[in-house]
Motif scaffolding. Structure first.
Motif, mmCIF file in Angstrom:
data_model
loop_
_atom_site.group_PDB
_atom_site.id
_atom_site.type_symbol
_atom_site.label_atom_id
_atom_site.label_comp_id
_atom_site.label_asym_id
_atom_site.label_seq_id
_atom_site.Cartn_x
_atom_site.Cartn_y
_atom_site.Cartn_z
ATOM 1 N N CYS B 52 -21.072 -3.676 41.712
ATOM 2 C CA CYS B 52 -21.222 -2.276 42.120
ATOM 3 C C CYS B 52 -21.492 -2.090 43.611
ATOM 4 O O CYS B 52 -21.506 -0.965 44.089
ATOM 5 C CB CYS B 52 -22.335 -1.624 41.314
ATOM 6 N N GLY B 53 -21.746 -3.162 44.336
ATOM 7 C CA GLY B 53 -21.936 -3.032 45.780
ATOM 8 C C GLY B 53 -23.389 -2.894 46.218
ATOM 9 O O GLY B 53 -23.674 -2.534 47.354
ATOM 10 N N TYR B 73 -13.577 -1.402 49.344
ATOM 11 C CA TYR B 73 -14.706 -0.942 48.527
ATOM 12 C C TYR B 73 -14.576 0.510 48.078
ATOM 13 O O TYR B 73 -15.047 0.884 47.009
ATOM 14 C CB TYR B 73 -16.029 -1.145 49.254
ATOM 15 N N ARG B 74 -13.903 1.344 48.880
ATOM 16 C CA ARG B 74 -13.816 2.750 48.484
ATOM 17 C C ARG B 74 -13.086 2.908 47.155
ATOM 18 O O ARG B 74 -13.563 3.552 46.229
ATOM 19 C CB ARG B 74 -13.091 3.557 49.544
ATOM 20 N N ARG B 77 -15.068 1.058 44.223
ATOM 21 C CA ARG B 77 -16.274 1.728 43.739
ATOM 22 C C ARG B 77 -15.987 3.052 43.051
ATOM 23 O O ARG B 77 -16.718 3.464 42.151
ATOM 24 C CB ARG B 77 -17.244 1.979 44.899
ATOM 25 N N ALA B 78 -14.926 3.730 43.500
ATOM 26 C CA ALA B 78 -14.604 5.030 42.911
ATOM 27 C C ALA B 78 -14.331 4.904 41.414
ATOM 28 O O ALA B 78 -14.482 5.862 40.664
ATOM 29 C CB ALA B 78 -13.400 5.635 43.624
ATOM 30 N N PHE B 106 -19.289 10.675 45.148
ATOM 31 C CA PHE B 106 -18.102 9.866 44.873
ATOM 32 C C PHE B 106 -16.822 10.552 45.345
ATOM 33 O O PHE B 106 -15.716 10.111 45.025
ATOM 34 C CB PHE B 106 -18.030 9.502 43.387
#
Ligand SMILES: Nc1ncnc2c1ncn2[C@@H]1O[C@H](COP(=O)(O)OP(=O)(O)OP(=O)(O)O)[C@@H](O)[C@H]1O
Ligand SMILES: [Mg+2]
Lengths: 253, 316
Positions: B52-53, B73-74, B77-78, B106
Motif C-alpha cells: 500500500c505504500g 505509484y499513482r 495505489r488508485a 484518491f
C-alpha cells in the motif's frame, strides 16, 4: 497533479480550524490587543517617535509579523503531526498523492489561516492607531511569503517531532525569542553597535524589517536583502522537505 | 485466472535491524478472496504496508495490475483500498466528511449516490452525520471499511477486519465482503480466526517469521485444518490397539492409558458411532472423554517447525 487530493487535504485542514475557531482566531487577536495596550498605549506614551513614526504605529508590522510566524508554525506543525500521532497518516501515505501535493495541501491551509489572522490583527490595529500602508503590494507579498516559509518550517517540525513537547519546543524556545529580539518592539538602530551586528544573524530581523518598510518606507536593512532573506528561508525549507520525502524520514518505516 | 497483484522477492529489514520479510513471493488472482494467516509478528501487516505504500521495501517488487507500486505509484495505489489493523480514525469529523475526504484524496470526483449506496450497505447511512467519536467500536471499524471503499478500489486489503468484533457483526462483515466479492473486488484479508478463513477465502496463505510457508486452496487446507481429536481415557491400560479396531484412525498414547481418535467434519458423527460400537464389542471401557480442535496457532507451529509431520498429515 492530483488536484482533488490537494483540495481534500486543504478543506480538511480548514475545517479543523473552524472547529477550533475560538482558539484559532480569538486568542491571537486578544493577545495582540494586549500588546497594543501595554506597549503601544502605556509605554509608547513615553516614547515619542521611532524613525519618524509614532511608537504605536511602529510596532504594528512587528506584531503582525510575530503572530504570522507563530501561527504559521503551529498550524502547519500540528496539521501534519496530528495524523502521525493518531495514525490516520496511513491514508495519506497510501493515496495516489505526491509529496508536493501533500505539502501544498497542508502548507497551503496553514498559510491561509496565518495570513487571515495577520490581516485580522492588522484590522484590529487600525482601531488603535492610524496607519498608512505605503507599499500595499509589497506588504501583501511579505505577508504571504513569510507565512509560506514558516508554514513549511512548521511542517518540518511536525514531521520531526516525536511528542507534543517537541512540537512546542521550537516555537517557544527559538521563534518567540527571535521575534522579540528581531525588532518587533524597537528599531535595531536603537541597540548598541555590538548588538546591532549580532542581531543581523537573526533571520527574523529581515522579515520584520522588510515588512515594516512596506508600511513606512523606512527600514533597518535594505528591502532587497530582506526579500532575499525571506526567499532563502523559503528555499531552505523546501530543500529539507524534499529530502524528507526522498528518504521517507519519520513518515515511512 | 489473471494475477492482479504480484509480489516478488520482497524483503524488509526495519531500522532496528529486524528482518520482518524474507524474500516473499506471492501472487493474488483477480476476483479472489485470499486469507493471509500467521501468528503475531509474522509480517502480515508489514507485507500489506509495503503493497500500500506505507512501508518501504528493502528489496523486491510489487506489481499492481501491471503497475509497479513505486515507479508508477499513482496508478498502483488508485486501485487499492486499505482497512488498517488499528482503529485509526479522526473522531472529530462526521462519517460523511470522512468518506468524502477519502474519495477526494484518491482523486475521484464526488459521487454522493455511490457513497450513499456504500454507506447503506455498511448500515452506516443513519449515522452519516454523526461525529465518528460518538460511534461504537464496531461502527468505527465499518467507517474504516467505508473510507477504504470510498474510491471504488479493485483490490481491498483488510488487516484483521473482525478483531474485537462481536459474533453478529462478524457475520455482517462477512456478508459485506461477500457482496464486494460478487461485485468483482479482489479481497486480501488477514485473520486469526479459522472459521473466518473457512467462510470467506478461496485461497489461504500462511506466513511465519517473514516467510510464506504455505499457499493452498481453502478446500485442500480445510480438510487438514478441520481435523479434530477425541481423547478417550481408558479404564485399564492397553498394550496395543486391538485388531478389531484397526479400521478406525486411532492412536495409543505413550502411557498406554489414552486412545486418541482423529476425525473431521465429514466422517465425524458416523465414525464416532461406529467407533463406540466397536469399542463396546471389544470390551474396552473408558472413564472419561474429551474432544479438542487444533487451533490455527497449532497449525502454524506444525507447518513451520514440523514440516514433515505437516506433510504426512496432508497426504494422510
Ligand atoms: N516499525 C517497526 N520497527 C521495527 N520492527 C517492526 C516495526 N514494525 C513491525 N516490526 C516488527 O516486524 C515484525 C512483523 O510485524 P507485523 O506487524 O508485520 O506482524 P503481523 O503479522 O501483522 O502481526 P499481528 O498479527 O500481531 O498483527 C514484528 O516482529 C514486529 O515487531
Ligand atoms: Mg498485523
Amino acid at each position: 497533479m492530483n488536484l482533488r487530493a490537494i483540495w481534500a487535504i486543504y478543506r480538511f485542514e480548514m475545517a479543523r480550524t473552524f472547529r477550533t475557531l475560538l482558539q484559532s482566531i480569538v486568542s491571537p487577536v486578544l493577545s495582540t490587543a494586549l500588546y497594543f495596550v501595554v506597549f503601544g498605549a502605556a509605554i509608547g506614551s513615553r516614547i515619542s517617535e521611532v524613525e519618524g513614526v509614532s511608537y504605536g504605529a511602529f510596532i504594528v508590522p512587528g506584531l503582525v509579523m510575530m503572530s504570522l510566524l507563530t501561527q504559521s508554525l503551529s498550524n502547519a506543525s500540528i496539521g501534519i503531526y496530528f495524523p502521525r500521532f493518531i495514525g490516520t497518516i496511513y491514508e495519506i501515505l497510501s493515496a495516489p498523492v505526491s509529496p508536493l501535493e501533500i505539502v501544498i495541501g497542508y502548507v497551503g491551509a496553514a498559510t491561509t489561516k496565518a495570513v487571515v489572522i495577520g490581516l485580522i490583527i492588522l484590522a484590529t490595529a487600525f482601531l488603535f492607531v492610524p496607519i498608512h500602508i505605503q507599499h500595499p503590494f509589497w506588504m501583501a507579498s511579505f505577508l504571504v511569503l513569510t507565512a509560506i516559509s514558516f508554514s513549511l518550517f512548521g511542517f518540518i517540525i511536525g514531521i520531526w517531532a516525536d511528542g507534543f513537547e517537541r512540537l512546542q519546543i521550537v516555537p517557544l524556545l527559538v521563534v518567540t525569542p527571535l521575534a522579540f529580539l528581531g525588532g518587533t518592539f524597537y528599531s535595531i538602530r536603537m541597540l548598541p553597535e555590538v548588538w546591532q551586528t549580532i542581531t543581523l544573524f537573526n533571520p527574523v530581523v529581515y522579515l520584520i524589517s522588510g515588512f515594516r518598510w512596506s508600511f513606512f518606507g523606512t527600514s533597518d536593512v535594505s528591502v532587497g536583502i530582506s526579500l532575499g532573506a525571506t526567499l532563502a528561508v523559503l528555499a531552505l525549507c523546501l530543500t529539507v522537505i524534499y529530502r524528507i520525502f526522498q528518504t521517507g524520514y519519520r513518515l515511512k518505516t | 485466472m489473471l494475477p492482479v497483484l504480484t509480489i516478488s522477492k520482497l524483503s524488509k529489514t526495519y531500522g532496528t535491524g529486524f528482518q520482518a520479510l524474507k524474500s516473499v513471493d506471492l501472487t493474488i488472482n483477480r476476483g479472489e478472496v485470499f486469507a493471509l494467516l500467521g501468528p503475531n509478528g509474522a509480517g502480515k501487516t508489514t507485507l500489506i504496508g509495503i503493497v500500500c505504500g506505507i512501508v518501504r521495501a528493502t528489496s523486491g517488487t510489487v506489481t499492481v495490475d501491471g503497475h509497479d507500486n513505486v515507479r508508477d505509484y499513482r496508478r498502483a495505489r488508485a486501485k487499492i483500498g486499505l482497512v488498517p489493523q488499528e482503529l485509526t480514525v479522526d473522531g472529530f469529523i462526521t462519517v460523511w466528511d470522512a468518506v468524502s475526504f477519502s474519495r477526494g484524496l484518491f482523486g475521484k470526483k464526488p459521487d454522493p449516490a455511490y457513497l450513499e449506496r456504500m454507506l447503506r450497505s455498511l448500515t452506516l447511512w443513519d449515522r452519516k452525520d454523526s461525529k465518528i467519536i460518538t460511534l461504537s467500536g464496531g461502527m468505527k471499524r465499518r467507517v474504516l471499511i467505508a473510507k477504504a471503499l470510498a474510491h471504488e478500489p479493485e483490490i481491498l486489503f483488510l488487516d484483521e477486519p473482525t478483531a474485537g468484533v462481536d459474533v453478529e457483526l462478524r457475520r455482517e462483515m462477512w456478508t459485506v465482503m461477500e457482496q464486494l466479492k460478487q461485485s468483482g473486488v479482489t479481497i486480501i484479508l488477514t485473520t486469526h480466526y479459522i472459521d473466518e478463513a473457512e467462510e470467506m477465502a478461496d485461497r489461504v496463505g500462511v506466513i511465519n517469521k517473514g516467510e510464506i510457508v504455505l499457499v493452498e486452496s481453502k478446500v485442500a487446507l480445510m480438510t487438514n485444518l478441520g481435523r479434530k481429536e477425541l481423547t478417550l481415557q481408558l479404564g485399564q491400560p492397553l498394550a496395543a490397539i486391538p485388531a478389531a479396531l484397526g479400521a478406525h484412525r486411532l492412536q495409543l498414547s505413550d502411557s498406554h492409558t489414552q486412545l486418541i481418535y482423529t476425525y473431521d467434519s465429514e466422517n465425524g458423527p458416523a465414525g464416532i458411532t461406529a467407533l463406540f460400537d466397536d469399542l463396546a464389542a471389544a470390551g474396552i471401557r473408558f472413564s472419561d472423554l474429551s474432544t479438542s480442535e487444533r487451533s490455527l496457532e497449532e497449525i502454524f507451529v506444525s507447518v513451520v517447525h514440523d514440516g514433515d509431520t505437516a506433510r504426512k498429515r496432508q497426504t494422510a
